[in-house]
Write a protein that holds these residues in place. Structure first.
Motif, PDB file in Angstrom:
ATOM      1  N   PRO A  22       0.808  -1.229   0.000  1.00 34.48           N
ATOM      2  CA  PRO A  22       0.000   0.000   0.000  1.00 34.48           C
ATOM      3  C   PRO A  22       0.838   1.274   0.000  1.00 34.48           C
ATOM      4  N   PHE A  23       2.099   1.174  -0.391  1.00 30.61           N
ATOM      5  CA  PHE A  23       2.998   2.321  -0.285  1.00 30.61           C
ATOM      6  C   PHE A  23       2.857   3.278  -1.464  1.00 30.61           C
ATOM      7  N   THR A  24       3.131   4.535  -1.175  1.00 35.51           N
ATOM      8  CA  THR A  24       3.231   5.567  -2.200  1.00 35.51           C
ATOM      9  C   THR A  24       4.509   6.357  -1.928  1.00 35.51           C
ATOM     10  N   LYS A  25       4.824   7.264  -2.811  1.00 38.25           N
ATOM     11  CA  LYS A  25       5.993   8.113  -2.596  1.00 38.25           C
ATOM     12  C   LYS A  25       5.811   8.939  -1.320  1.00 38.25           C
ATOM     13  N   ALA A  26       6.867   9.062  -0.549  1.00 41.23           N
ATOM     14  CA  ALA A  26       6.794   9.858   0.676  1.00 41.23           C
ATOM     15  C   ALA A  26       6.528  11.318   0.333  1.00 41.23           C
ATOM     16  N   PRO A  27       5.680  11.990   1.095  1.00 42.09           N
ATOM     17  CA  PRO A  27       5.372  13.397   0.805  1.00 42.09           C
ATOM     18  C   PRO A  27       6.592  14.294   0.982  1.00 42.09           C
ATOM     19  N   GLU A  28       6.601  15.389   0.242  1.00 42.18           N
ATOM     20  CA  GLU A  28       7.724  16.323   0.310  1.00 42.18           C
ATOM     21  C   GLU A  28       7.903  16.899   1.708  1.00 42.18           C
ATOM     22  N   ALA A  29       6.805  16.990   2.448  1.00 40.91           N
ATOM     23  CA  ALA A  29       6.880  17.568   3.797  1.00 40.91           C
ATOM     24  C   ALA A  29       7.796  16.769   4.717  1.00 40.91           C
ATOM     25  N   LEU A  30       8.031  15.495   4.387  1.00 39.96           N
ATOM     26  CA  LEU A  30       8.852  14.643   5.250  1.00 39.96           C
ATOM     27  C   LEU A  30      10.292  14.502   4.759  1.00 39.96           C
ATOM     28  N   GLU A  31      10.652  15.211   3.714  1.00 38.43           N
ATOM     29  CA  GLU A  31      11.998  15.064   3.149  1.00 38.43           C
ATOM     30  C   GLU A  31      13.087  15.370   4.171  1.00 38.43           C
ATOM     31  N   ALA A  32      12.922  16.453   4.913  1.00 36.38           N
ATOM     32  CA  ALA A  32      13.938  16.824   5.903  1.00 36.38           C
ATOM     33  C   ALA A  32      14.032  15.791   7.016  1.00 36.38           C
ATOM     34  N   PHE A  33      12.926  15.133   7.306  1.00 38.34           N
ATOM     35  CA  PHE A  33      12.912  14.140   8.376  1.00 38.34           C
ATOM     36  C   PHE A  33      13.565  12.834   7.937  1.00 38.34           C
ATOM     37  N   VAL A  34      13.218  12.348   6.744  1.00 34.30           N
ATOM     38  CA  VAL A  34      13.688  11.021   6.327  1.00 34.30           C
ATOM     39  C   VAL A  34      15.154  11.017   5.904  1.00 34.30           C
ATOM     40  N   GLU A  35      15.723  12.176   5.632  1.00 27.71           N
ATOM     41  CA  GLU A  35      17.096  12.190   5.121  1.00 27.71           C
ATOM     42  C   GLU A  35      18.103  11.629   6.122  1.00 27.71           C
ATOM     43  N   SER A  36      17.756  11.647   7.406  1.00 32.59           N
ATOM     44  CA  SER A  36      18.683  11.129   8.418  1.00 32.59           C
ATOM     45  C   SER A  36      18.339   9.712   8.865  1.00 32.59           C
ATOM     46  N   ALA A 218      15.641  10.072  15.950  1.00 34.36           N
ATOM     47  CA  ALA A 218      14.619  10.487  14.985  1.00 34.36           C
ATOM     48  C   ALA A 218      13.488  11.242  15.679  1.00 34.36           C
ATOM     49  N   MET A 219      13.151  10.833  16.893  1.00 34.64           N
ATOM     50  CA  MET A 219      12.092  11.529  17.624  1.00 34.64           C
ATOM     51  C   MET A 219      12.528  12.935  18.015  1.00 34.64           C
ATOM     52  N   VAL A 220      13.791  13.067  18.401  1.00 38.48           N
ATOM     53  CA  VAL A 220      14.314  14.397  18.726  1.00 38.48           C
ATOM     54  C   VAL A 220      14.293  15.281  17.483  1.00 38.48           C
ATOM     55  N   LYS A 221      14.707  14.714  16.349  1.00 33.02           N
ATOM     56  CA  LYS A 221      14.727  15.502  15.116  1.00 33.02           C
ATOM     57  C   LYS A 221      13.319  15.915  14.701  1.00 33.02           C
ATOM     58  N   ALA A 222      12.357  15.014  14.835  1.00 32.78           N
ATOM     59  CA  ALA A 222      10.980  15.338  14.461  1.00 32.78           C
ATOM     60  C   ALA A 222      10.472  16.532  15.263  1.00 32.78           C
ATOM     61  N   ASP A 227       9.256  22.289  16.205  1.00 36.10           N
ATOM     62  CA  ASP A 227       9.530  23.520  16.960  1.00 36.10           C
ATOM     63  C   ASP A 227      10.043  24.636  16.055  1.00 36.10           C
ATOM     64  N   ASP A 228      10.754  24.256  14.985  1.00 34.56           N
ATOM     65  CA  ASP A 228      11.265  25.251  14.031  1.00 34.56           C
ATOM     66  C   ASP A 228      10.236  25.620  12.966  1.00 34.56           C
ATOM     67  N   LYS A 229       9.007  25.100  13.110  1.00 36.23           N
ATOM     68  CA  LYS A 229       7.904  25.395  12.187  1.00 36.23           C
ATOM     69  C   LYS A 229       8.142  24.859  10.770  1.00 36.23           C
ATOM     70  N   LYS A 230       9.027  23.886  10.633  1.00 38.63           N
ATOM     71  CA  LYS A 230       9.260  23.282   9.323  1.00 38.63           C
ATOM     72  C   LYS A 230       8.294  22.133   9.062  1.00 38.63           C
ATOM     73  N   ASN A 231       7.748  21.586  10.121  1.00 42.18           N
ATOM     74  CA  ASN A 231       6.736  20.533  10.032  1.00 42.18           C
ATOM     75  C   ASN A 231       5.672  20.776  11.090  1.00 42.18           C
ATOM     76  N   SER A 232       4.567  20.070  10.947  1.00 42.60           N
ATOM     77  CA  SER A 232       3.519  20.107  11.968  1.00 42.60           C
ATOM     78  C   SER A 232       3.282  18.689  12.472  1.00 42.60           C
ATOM     79  N   LEU A 233       2.566  18.576  13.570  1.00 44.57           N
ATOM     80  CA  LEU A 233       2.261  17.247  14.109  1.00 44.57           C
ATOM     81  C   LEU A 233       1.496  16.398  13.101  1.00 44.57           C
ATOM     82  N   HIS A 247      12.447   3.383  -5.865  1.00 43.66           N
ATOM     83  CA  HIS A 247      11.444   4.443  -5.728  1.00 43.66           C
ATOM     84  C   HIS A 247      11.790   5.498  -4.685  1.00 43.66           C
ATOM     85  N   GLY A 248      12.861   5.294  -3.930  1.00 50.82           N
ATOM     86  CA  GLY A 248      13.180   6.232  -2.858  1.00 50.82           C
ATOM     87  C   GLY A 248      12.362   5.924  -1.608  1.00 50.82           C
ATOM     88  N   TRP A 249      12.161   6.928  -0.778  1.00 54.62           N
ATOM     89  CA  TRP A 249      11.410   6.714   0.459  1.00 54.62           C
ATOM     90  C   TRP A 249       9.928   6.530   0.149  1.00 54.62           C
TER      91      TRP A 249
END
Length: 349
Positions: A22-36, A218-222, A227-233, A247-249
Motif C-alpha cells: 500500500p505504499f506511495t511516494k513519501a510526501p515532500e513535507a517529510l523530506e527533511a525528516f527522512v534524510e537522516s 529520529a524523535m528528537v529531530k521530528a 519547533d522550528d515550524k518546518k513541520n507540523s504534528l 522508488h526512494g522513500w
C-alpha cells in the motif's frame, strides 16, 4: 459435450514502475525528516497522545531502575577491584594476598580456591556482558538514548513516536518476489504493530519489543522540525516509512484508514449505548447526555480536554441520579474513545 475448463484466478502483476501497495511516494513535507533515517530499516511514525503526566510516570520506572543498577555495578567494581589486582599481581609472578602456595596446600583447598575464583569470574562476566549494557545504553548510548530524548523533548501531551525495525528491514519487506502487502513481514511485523487497539493501550516507550525499537534520535529531530515550524504534528500521524532503491522513500498513510474505520466504529458504539439504555428503560438519559455535551461544547472558548473531563463528570452525576453507572456502561460498549464530548480513555479523571 465440451468439457468446461476452469482457470485458476491469478493476481494481476504489479507494475514495477510503481511502489508496491500500500505504499506511495513519501510526501515532500517529510523530506527533511527522512534524510537522516537508516535506509536499511522500516519505520512506524505516530503521534503519542497519552497525557504528559502519564508518560512521566512510565519513564520514571526505567530511570530509577537504571540508577540502582549503575550504583550496584559501581559498588561491585569498588568491592572486587582489589581482588582482581591481587590476582593479576600474582599471575605476573609477584607476591600478593592472592598468591597460593600450591606445594603446601591440600588438593581440596586448591580446588576450593579455584572454584571460588571461577565462580567470581563467571559472575562478573555475566554482569559485564548482560547487565552493564542496560545503564550504558540508557544514559550514554550515542548518537541518542532515552535520557537524551527526554532532555531534548521533555514530556508533552502530544509527542512524535518513531519506531524502527529490529533485526529485519527493507530487504525483507521490499525485496524479493513478494513485496509490500504481499510480504510475510508485512503481515507478521507491520500490521500487529499498527493495530488500533494495541496503539490505544500503550504509550510509545512501552512499544519496544523483539521486532521494534524506538529511534530516539529520529524523535528528537521530528520535534526539532516541529519547533522550528518546518513541520507540523499532522505530518507525523500514524504511517509507515521504508526505503526502496528504485522508488526512494515510501510512505503508507495508515492514519487515513484509521479515520475511516473509527467513524464507523464510533457510530456503532453510540447506537449500542442508546440500545442498552432503551432496554433499561432509561432512553431519556441518552438524550440528556447529548444535551449536556451540546451545551458544554458550545460555551465560549475551546472544548479542551479539561472541559471534556468536566463534561464527563456532569454526565456521570446525571446518570447516577437515575441509578446508572455511566462509566461502566461506556466500558461495555467499547470505552470512551470516540464518544461525543468525552475525554479519551487515557485522560486522567
Amino acid at each position: 459435450m465440451a468439457r468446461a475448463t476452469s482457470k485458476k484466478a491469478t493476481k494481476p502483476l504489479q507494475d514495477p514502475r510503481l511502489p508496491p501497495p500500500p505504499f506511495t511516494k513519501a510526501p515532500e513535507a517529510l523530506e527533511a525528516f527522512v534524510e537522516s533515517l537508516d535506509r536499511a530499516h522500516v519505520y512506524i511514525v505516530h503521534v503519542d497522545r497519552f497525557p504528559a503526566a502519564f508518560k512521566k510516570r512510565i519513564f520514571t520506572v526505567p530511570v530509577l531502575l537504571n540508577i540502582v543498577i549503575a550504583a550496584l555495578l559501581v559498588w561491585r567494581l569498588y568491592a572486587v577491584l582489589p581482588t582482581y589486582l591481587a590476582i593479576f599481581t600474582s599471575v605476573i609472578g609477584l607476591e600478593s594476598p592472592a598468591t597460593v602456595d600450591t606445594a603446601g596446600q591440600t588438593k581440596s583447598h586448591l580446588a576450593w580456591v579455584l572454584t571460588k575464583r571461577v565462580a567470581m569470574f563467571m559472575f562478573d562476566f555475566v554482569l559485564c556482558r548482560f547487565i552493564l549494557p542496560w545503564p550504558i545504553t540508557f544514559f550514554l548510548e550515542a548518537p541518542a538514548n532515552p535520557c537524551y530524548w527526554r532532555i531534548k523533548v521533555g514530556f508533552r501531551d502530544q509527542e512524535v513516536a518513531v519506531r524502527i525495525s529490529r533485526d529485519w528491514g527493507t530487504e525483507e519487506l521490499l525485496d524479493g518476489v513478494k513485496t509490500g502487502a504481499d510480504s510475510p513481514f508485512f503481515t507478521t511485523r507491520v500490521l500487529p504493530a499498527i493495530e488500533r487497539n494495541y496503539m490505544r493501550q500503550k504509550t510509545a516507550y512501552l512499544m519496544m519489543g523483539k521486532d521494534w525499537d524506538l529511534d530516539f534520535g529520529a524523535m528528537v529531530k521530528a520535534h526539532r522540525l516541529i519547533d522550528d515550524k518546518k513541520n507540523s504534528l499532522k505530518d507525523f500521524e500514524k504511517s509507515v516509512l521504508a526505503y526502496s532503491e528504485q522508488h526512494g522513500w515510501l510512505y503508507w498513510a495508515v492514519h487515513k484508514l484509521d479515520e475511516e474505520g473509527e467513524e464507523e466504529e464510533n457510530r456503532k458504539k453510540i447506537v449500542a449505548l442508546k440500545d442498552r439504555l432503551t432496554v433499561m428503560g432509561k432512553e431519556s438519559l441518552f438524550f440528556r447526555w447529548i444535551e449536556i455535551v451540546q451545551y458544554e461544547s458550545s460555551r465560549p472558548g475551546d472544548f479542551t480536554p479539561e472541559r471534556q473531563v468536566e463534561t464527563y463528570k456532569k454526565v456521570q452525576q446525571e446518570f447516577e441520579k437515575h441509578g446508572v453507572d455511566f462509566r461502566e456502561l461506556l466500558e461495555k460498549v467499547g470505552g470512551f474513545d470516540g464518544m461525543p464530548g468525552l475525554p479519551a480513555s487515557q485522560a486522567p479523571m
